[in-house]
Scaffold this motif. Structure first.
Motif, short mmCIF file in Angstrom:
data_model
loop_
_atom_site.label_atom_id
_atom_site.label_comp_id
_atom_site.label_asym_id
_atom_site.label_seq_id
_atom_site.Cartn_x
_atom_site.Cartn_y
_atom_site.Cartn_z
N GLU A 1 0.84 -1.22 0.00
CA GLU A 1 0.00 0.00 0.00
C GLU A 1 0.86 1.26 0.00
N GLU A 2 1.91 1.27 0.83
CA GLU A 2 2.79 2.44 0.91
C GLU A 2 3.53 2.65 -0.41
N ARG B 1 -1.91 4.45 -9.18
CA ARG B 1 -1.77 4.01 -7.78
C ARG B 1 -2.63 2.77 -7.51
N ARG C 1 -1.15 -1.14 -6.89
CA ARG C 1 -1.49 -1.93 -5.70
C ARG C 1 -2.02 -3.31 -6.08
N THR D 1 -0.09 -6.85 -5.39
CA THR D 1 -0.81 -7.83 -4.57
C THR D 1 -0.87 -9.17 -5.30
#
Length: 271
Positions: A230-231, A258, A262, A266
């Motif tokens: 996430e960061e 963004r 992610r 993932t």
């Protein structure tokens, strides 16, 4: 629309194609699959005097394991890339990205080398080769040279390839079991990416986030420093200059970068 009249040549060898390029110089262009060239010729955005057809050169169509890399002939069709057992085992990201290009008719005609030479920042495969840390092999009057994908693109539809040169081979590292992911946001199936994100082995590439394919370097650095997905994904748009057009605003593209980063990271972590 109808293109401007041109002369057509179909050499029977790579050496013959290079000789024709040397003879005609900037007045000539190369036809491989034609899905990039023919539309711009019909719109008269390109008006070559000579079209050199290399689409039937079998010496440019192969997929081979060579040490730590897989070598792919520039004339290899997208369909061969997506269905290759070698790539499925050794570079699965590239095979998966090829599967998202256009529709079956496009994939049966389009070539990997043609896609890279066209250098459309909204194209899937240039960003995939960049993400993989690939190398483009060019051949011309001065012989062969190898250009890292990071140095190949210079702008929209622009590369370091000289007028007398051809892309003859693409080399990508074997990633094997390393986690990978590809996310692509489109308005409709088989369309160009509004934004795309490819990732493998800690590298992240961006589609349609600037004038060329880009690496999300801030995200990569964050991952290397131990940041969470996430960061790291929150930094994906840093340093990019996406355009605003009828498909999306620049800010929306940053948001998509963004979100898709992610998702891709993932997926990669779960493989």
């Amino acid at each position: 629309m109808i293109p401007v009249a041109f002369n057509y040549a179909r050499p029977d060898s790579l050496d013959g194609a290079l000789a024709l390029l040397a003879e005609h110089g900037e007045d000539a262009t190369v036809l491989a699959g034609g899905h990039s060239l023919l539309p711009v010729m019909k719109l008269r955005l390109a008006a070559p005097e000579v079209v050199i057809d290399i689409g039937r050169l079998s010496e440019l169509r192969y997929i081979e394991v060579r040490g730590d890399e897989v070598a792919i002939g520039a004339g290899t069709r997208h369909r061969a890339v997506e269905s290759s057992e070698v790539l499925a085992a050794e570079v699965p990201l590239l095979a998966a990205v090829a599967r998202t290009v256009g529709d079956p008719q496009v994939r049966h005609r389009g070539t990997l080398g043609g896609s890279l030479a066209h250098a459309d920042p909204a194209s899937d495969l240039p960003a995939a080769v960049l993400t993989l840390g690939g190398t483009i092999v060019l051949r011309g009057p001065q012989g062969e040279r190898e250009v890292p994908a990071t140095d190949f693109y210079t702008g929209v539809f622009s590369t370091v390839k000289e007028p007398g040169e051809l892309i003859v081979e693409i080399r990508v590292p074997r990633t094997g079991s390393a986690g990978w992911g590809y996310e692509k946001f489109v308005r409709r199936a088989n369309d160009w990416a509004i934004v795309g994100v490819a990732t493998v082995d800690g590298r992240v590439g961006l589609v349609n986030m600037g004038a060329t394919p880009l690496r999300a370097t801030a995200t990569e650095a964050a991952l290397a420093d131990g940041a969470s997905i996430e960061e790291a994904a929150a930094l994906a748009a840093e340093g990019t200059e996406p355009s605003s057009d009828l498909a999306a605003t620049a800010e929306y593209r940053r948001h998509l970068a963004r979100v898709l980063t992610r998702r891709a990271l993932t997926t990669a972590a779960a493989r």
